[in-house]
Design a protein around this motif. Sequence first.
Motif, PDB file in Angstrom:
ATOM      1  N   ASP A 160      31.858  -8.193  25.856  1.00 32.63           N
ATOM      2  CA  ASP A 160      31.598  -7.075  26.783  1.00 32.63           C
ATOM      3  C   ASP A 160      30.873  -7.528  28.046  1.00 32.63           C
ATOM      4  OD1 ASP A 160      32.805  -5.328  25.034  1.00 32.63           O
ATOM      5  OD2 ASP A 160      30.925  -4.666  24.106  1.00 32.63           O
ATOM      6  N   THR A 161      30.280  -8.737  28.026  1.00 31.01           N
ATOM      7  CA  THR A 161      29.485  -9.180  29.184  1.00 31.01           C
ATOM      8  C   THR A 161      30.030 -10.465  29.806  1.00 31.01           C
ATOM      9  OG1 THR A 161      27.964 -10.348  27.666  1.00 31.01           O
ATOM     10  CG2 THR A 161      27.374  -8.098  28.321  1.00 31.01           C
ATOM     11  N   LEU A 162      31.297 -10.768  29.553  1.00 28.13           N
ATOM     12  CA  LEU A 162      31.878 -11.999  30.094  1.00 28.13           C
ATOM     13  C   LEU A 162      31.741 -12.062  31.616  1.00 28.13           C
ATOM     14  CD1 LEU A 162      35.218 -12.402  28.065  1.00 28.13           C
ATOM     15  CD2 LEU A 162      33.145 -13.802  27.876  1.00 28.13           C
ATOM     16  N   ARG A 189      41.288 -12.593  31.413  1.00 27.92           N
ATOM     17  CA  ARG A 189      39.906 -12.422  31.878  1.00 27.92           C
ATOM     18  C   ARG A 189      39.241 -13.776  32.111  1.00 27.92           C
ATOM     19  NH1 ARG A 189      36.945  -8.667  27.660  1.00 27.92           N
ATOM     20  NH2 ARG A 189      35.201  -8.942  29.143  1.00 27.92           N
ATOM     21  N   ILE A 190      39.485 -14.732  31.204  1.00 27.31           N
ATOM     22  CA  ILE A 190      38.911 -16.072  31.371  1.00 27.31           C
ATOM     23  C   ILE A 190      39.470 -16.727  32.628  1.00 27.31           C
ATOM     24  CG2 ILE A 190      38.682 -18.365  30.351  1.00 27.31           C
ATOM     25  CD1 ILE A 190      37.070 -16.177  28.918  1.00 27.31           C
ATOM     26  N   PHE A 191      40.796 -16.615  32.834  1.00 29.71           N
ATOM     27  CA  PHE A 191      41.405 -17.181  34.033  1.00 29.71           C
ATOM     28  C   PHE A 191      40.737 -16.626  35.296  1.00 29.71           C
ATOM     29  CE2 PHE A 191      45.707 -17.880  31.714  1.00 29.71           C
ATOM     30  CZ  PHE A 191      45.305 -19.157  31.338  1.00 29.71           C
ATOM     31  N   GLU A 192      40.484 -15.336  35.304  1.00 34.79           N
ATOM     32  CA  GLU A 192      39.895 -14.696  36.498  1.00 34.79           C
ATOM     33  C   GLU A 192      38.473 -15.186  36.738  1.00 34.79           C
ATOM     34  OE1 GLU A 192      40.229 -10.494  36.043  1.00 34.79           O
ATOM     35  OE2 GLU A 192      42.437 -10.487  36.100  1.00 34.79           O
ATOM     36  N   ILE A 193      37.680 -15.338  35.678  1.00 38.41           N
ATOM     37  CA  ILE A 193      36.282 -15.764  35.840  1.00 38.41           C
ATOM     38  C   ILE A 193      36.205 -17.163  36.433  1.00 38.41           C
ATOM     39  CG2 ILE A 193      34.153 -16.361  34.583  1.00 38.41           C
ATOM     40  CD1 ILE A 193      34.867 -14.069  32.621  1.00 38.41           C
ATOM     41  N   VAL A 194      37.121 -18.058  36.046  1.00 37.76           N
ATOM     42  CA  VAL A 194      37.084 -19.430  36.564  1.00 37.76           C
ATOM     43  C   VAL A 194      37.908 -19.587  37.838  1.00 37.76           C
ATOM     44  CG1 VAL A 194      36.639 -20.410  34.292  1.00 37.76           C
ATOM     45  CG2 VAL A 194      39.009 -20.204  35.090  1.00 37.76           C
ATOM     46  N   GLY A 195      38.365 -18.463  38.395  1.00 36.86           N
ATOM     47  CA  GLY A 195      39.024 -18.509  39.697  1.00 36.86           C
ATOM     48  C   GLY A 195      40.490 -18.857  39.659  1.00 36.86           C
ATOM     49  N   TYR A 196      41.133 -18.654  38.502  1.00 32.34           N
ATOM     50  CA  TYR A 196      42.571 -18.899  38.412  1.00 32.34           C
ATOM     51  C   TYR A 196      43.288 -17.598  38.737  1.00 32.34           C
ATOM     52  CZ  TYR A 196      43.603 -23.576  36.668  1.00 32.34           C
ATOM     53  OH  TYR A 196      43.821 -24.918  36.567  1.00 32.34           O
ATOM     54  N   HIS A 212      34.559 -26.413  27.881  1.00 32.34           N
ATOM     55  CA  HIS A 212      35.528 -27.054  26.984  1.00 32.34           C
ATOM     56  C   HIS A 212      36.904 -26.935  27.627  1.00 32.34           C
ATOM     57  CE1 HIS A 212      36.591 -28.870  23.244  1.00 32.34           C
ATOM     58  NE2 HIS A 212      37.240 -27.832  22.758  1.00 32.34           N
ATOM     59  N   HIS A 213      37.704 -25.972  27.230  1.00 29.33           N
ATOM     60  CA  HIS A 213      38.943 -25.674  27.946  1.00 29.33           C
ATOM     61  C   HIS A 213      39.147 -24.163  27.946  1.00 29.33           C
ATOM     62  CE1 HIS A 213      40.980 -24.961  24.140  1.00 29.33           C
ATOM     63  NE2 HIS A 213      40.719 -26.199  23.737  1.00 29.33           N
ATOM     64  N   MET A 214      40.087 -23.708  28.743  1.00 27.50           N
ATOM     65  CA  MET A 214      40.210 -22.277  29.019  1.00 27.50           C
ATOM     66  C   MET A 214      40.811 -21.477  27.872  1.00 27.50           C
ATOM     67  SD  MET A 214      41.249 -22.198  33.058  1.00 27.50           S
ATOM     68  CE  MET A 214      42.389 -23.570  32.998  1.00 27.50           C
ATOM     69  N   PHE A 215      41.195 -22.149  26.781  1.00 19.83           N
ATOM     70  CA  PHE A 215      41.799 -21.438  25.655  1.00 19.83           C
ATOM     71  C   PHE A 215      40.816 -21.277  24.500  1.00 19.83           C
ATOM     72  CE2 PHE A 215      44.840 -24.144  27.881  1.00 19.83           C
ATOM     73  CZ  PHE A 215      45.554 -23.162  28.532  1.00 19.83           C
ATOM     74  N   THR A 216      39.574 -21.713  24.716  1.00 20.71           N
ATOM     75  CA  THR A 216      38.531 -21.558  23.710  1.00 20.71           C
ATOM     76  C   THR A 216      38.124 -20.089  23.600  1.00 20.71           C
ATOM     77  OG1 THR A 216      37.668 -23.774  24.101  1.00 20.71           O
ATOM     78  CG2 THR A 216      36.161 -22.179  23.130  1.00 20.71           C
ATOM     79  N   LEU A 217      37.886 -19.653  22.394  1.00 23.08           N
ATOM     80  CA  LEU A 217      37.496 -18.267  22.154  1.00 23.08           C
ATOM     81  C   LEU A 217      36.002 -18.091  22.417  1.00 23.08           C
ATOM     82  CD1 LEU A 217      38.641 -15.543  20.980  1.00 23.08           C
ATOM     83  CD2 LEU A 217      37.679 -16.276  18.781  1.00 23.08           C
ATOM     84  N   PRO A 252      46.416 -12.108  24.987  1.00 21.50           N
ATOM     85  CA  PRO A 252      46.748 -12.362  26.401  1.00 21.50           C
ATOM     86  C   PRO A 252      45.781 -11.698  27.376  1.00 21.50           C
ATOM     87  CG  PRO A 252      48.720 -11.815  25.159  1.00 21.50           C
ATOM     88  CD  PRO A 252      47.559 -11.562  24.241  1.00 21.50           C
ATOM     89  N   ALA A 253      45.300 -10.508  27.047  1.00 23.56           N
ATOM     90  CA  ALA A 253      44.388  -9.809  27.952  1.00 23.56           C
ATOM     91  C   ALA A 253      43.061 -10.554  28.076  1.00 23.56           C
ATOM     92  CB  ALA A 253      44.145  -8.384  27.467  1.00 23.56           C
ATOM     93  N   LEU A 254      42.529 -11.058  26.954  1.00 24.78           N
ATOM     94  CA  LEU A 254      41.290 -11.821  26.981  1.00 24.78           C
ATOM     95  C   LEU A 254      41.501 -13.134  27.730  1.00 24.78           C
ATOM     96  CD1 LEU A 254      38.344 -12.200  26.107  1.00 24.78           C
ATOM     97  CD2 LEU A 254      39.176 -13.107  23.920  1.00 24.78           C
ATOM     98  N   GLN A 255      42.679 -13.744  27.547  1.00 22.91           N
ATOM     99  CA  GLN A 255      42.971 -14.995  28.241  1.00 22.91           C
ATOM    100  C   GLN A 255      42.992 -14.787  29.751  1.00 22.91           C
ATOM    101  OE1 GLN A 255      43.779 -18.362  26.638  1.00 22.91           O
ATOM    102  NE2 GLN A 255      42.830 -18.479  28.655  1.00 22.91           N
TER     103      GLN A 255
END
Length: 476
Positions: A348-350, A386-393, A336-341, A381-384
Motif C-alpha cells: 500500500d505504500t510502494l 507499479r514497480i516499472f513506474e517507480i523505477v522510471g520505466y 535486486h531485479h524488477m521482478f522481485t516481490l 501484471p498490475a503490481l509489476q
Amino acid sequence: RLKYRYLDLRREPMQHNIILRSAVTFATREFLTSKGFLEIETPTFIKSTPEGARDYLVPSRVHPGKFYSLPQSPQLYKQLLMVSGFDKYFQIARCYRDEDARGDRQPEFTQIDMEMSFTNREEVLETTEELMRHIFKKTLNYELPVHFDRISWDDAFDLYGSDKPDLRFDMKMQDAAFMADLSDFNAFKAGAANADKNIERHKRSGLKVLVVKNAADKYSRKHIEALEAVAKINHAKGLAWMKVDAEGKFEGGISKFFAGKEAEICTRLGAEKNDLLLFVSDEKWQTACVALGAVRKQLGKDLNLYNPKDEFHFAWIIDFPYFAWNEEENKWETEHHMFTLPQKKYWDTLESDPGAVKGDLYDLVLNGYELASGSMRINDPALQERIFEIVGYSRERAEKAFGFLVQAFKFGAPPHGGIAPGLDRLIMLMCHEESIHEVIAFPKNNLAASPMDECPSAVDQSQLDDLHLKCTEVEK
C-alpha cells in the motif's frame, strides 16, 4: 599456467578440484531430481534485456543489424516455465556477464538455477539448505547444520559491516554513540548525530566500534595505520583507536579525550585489559559500517580468528531494501531485479515511501562470500507495472524490454520463487581456494582472455561481411 593449461591440469591439486566439481554437479542433479525438480534447458541466444551488467552480444547473419544476447541468467525463462505449468525446474546453467574479472568472477560462469511454483520463502530456503547438506555430506563427508543462521540486511551491516559477513569468527561491531557525549572529541559528533536520512528508520548511528580482544600488545602504531588504510579505501575519513592497558586505563590514539571515563566505556562495550578499541565515525551509517566491517575482515585474517570447528559457515541474509536511491540520476532503482516481490505489508505504500520497502528476497552467504541470491517473484501484471513506474520505466520501454513476460503473466502465473547458487564459487570455497580459476578447467584470465587458444581473436573479413559488421580502428 593458463597458456599450458592442459599440463597444469595434470597436477594433483587441479585434478582434485575438477573431480570434486564433477561430484558436486552429480550430487546436485541427484538431490533435485529426487525432490521432483525437472532439468530443463533454456536458450543461450536470447533477447537483450537490462539486467545490471553488460550483455555479451552475438550478431545475426539472417537478421542484419540485430543481435542476440548471451544470458546473464535464465531469470525470465525460468519464470515462463512456471507460467507453463511446470512445478519445479532446475538447470546447471551457463551464464555470461561482460564485467571486469576478479578472483570470484569471470565472463562465463555456472550456476545451479532453481525455480518453484506455489511456493514461499520458507520452502525455498529449506530446500536450499537440504541441497547443501546433501552436497557436503555426499562429496566431503561433512555435516552441515539442519538450519542456517538468518540475519536481516540491517543487522548484517550494523554488526558485521557487510551483507556477506564472514561468521567463522564472532567479533561484532557495536554502536558507540554514547561516547560522543563523554568528551569534546569532535570527530565522534557527526557519527552520533544520526545525520543519515535512513537512520530515522532503524535508529542506528554512524559511530561504530570494534573491541579486539587481547590485541593491544599485538598492534603497533604501524599495524594500526595499515588497518586505517583499509578503512579509508572503504571511504572512511579515518580510524580512531585506543588501547586498554594492564591497569584498565586508556592509552594511545584518542585516549586523552576519554581519560577518567574508562570504567563506563569498558562496561558498556565489554572491553577488558589488553583490548584494542577501533572506531569509525561518519554521517552516513552505512559508510561507517562498511569501513569498519572491512577492518573486521582484515583482523580475522591478521589474527587468524577463524574457528577451526566452523570450516563452512552458511547464513541467510533476509529483509533486503527493495529500492535504492540513485543520487547521480535522481531516481529509485531496484536493489535486486524488477521482478522481485515486495513484502506484502509494503504494497500500500510502494509509491509513497519506496525507501522503507523490504523485498521478499534472500542471499545465501558462505565464509564471507555471496554464494546464492534469490527471491519470490511478482506474478501480478498490475503490481509489476507499479514497480516499472517507480523505477522510471515507461510503459513503452517496459513493453519493449519485457513485454513477452508481462504478456505471459496475463494468462495466469502461479506464486513462484527461486534461487541460483554459484557453482564455481561453491567449489572454490569447498576446495579452500581464493580464485574460481582454480576450479574451472579452462578459465579466462583477468583480461577476459585465454592465453592457451588466444581467445578472443580477430576474424576474417569475409566473416564480418556475412554479419554485416565493420571494425573501426581504436586509438591506443
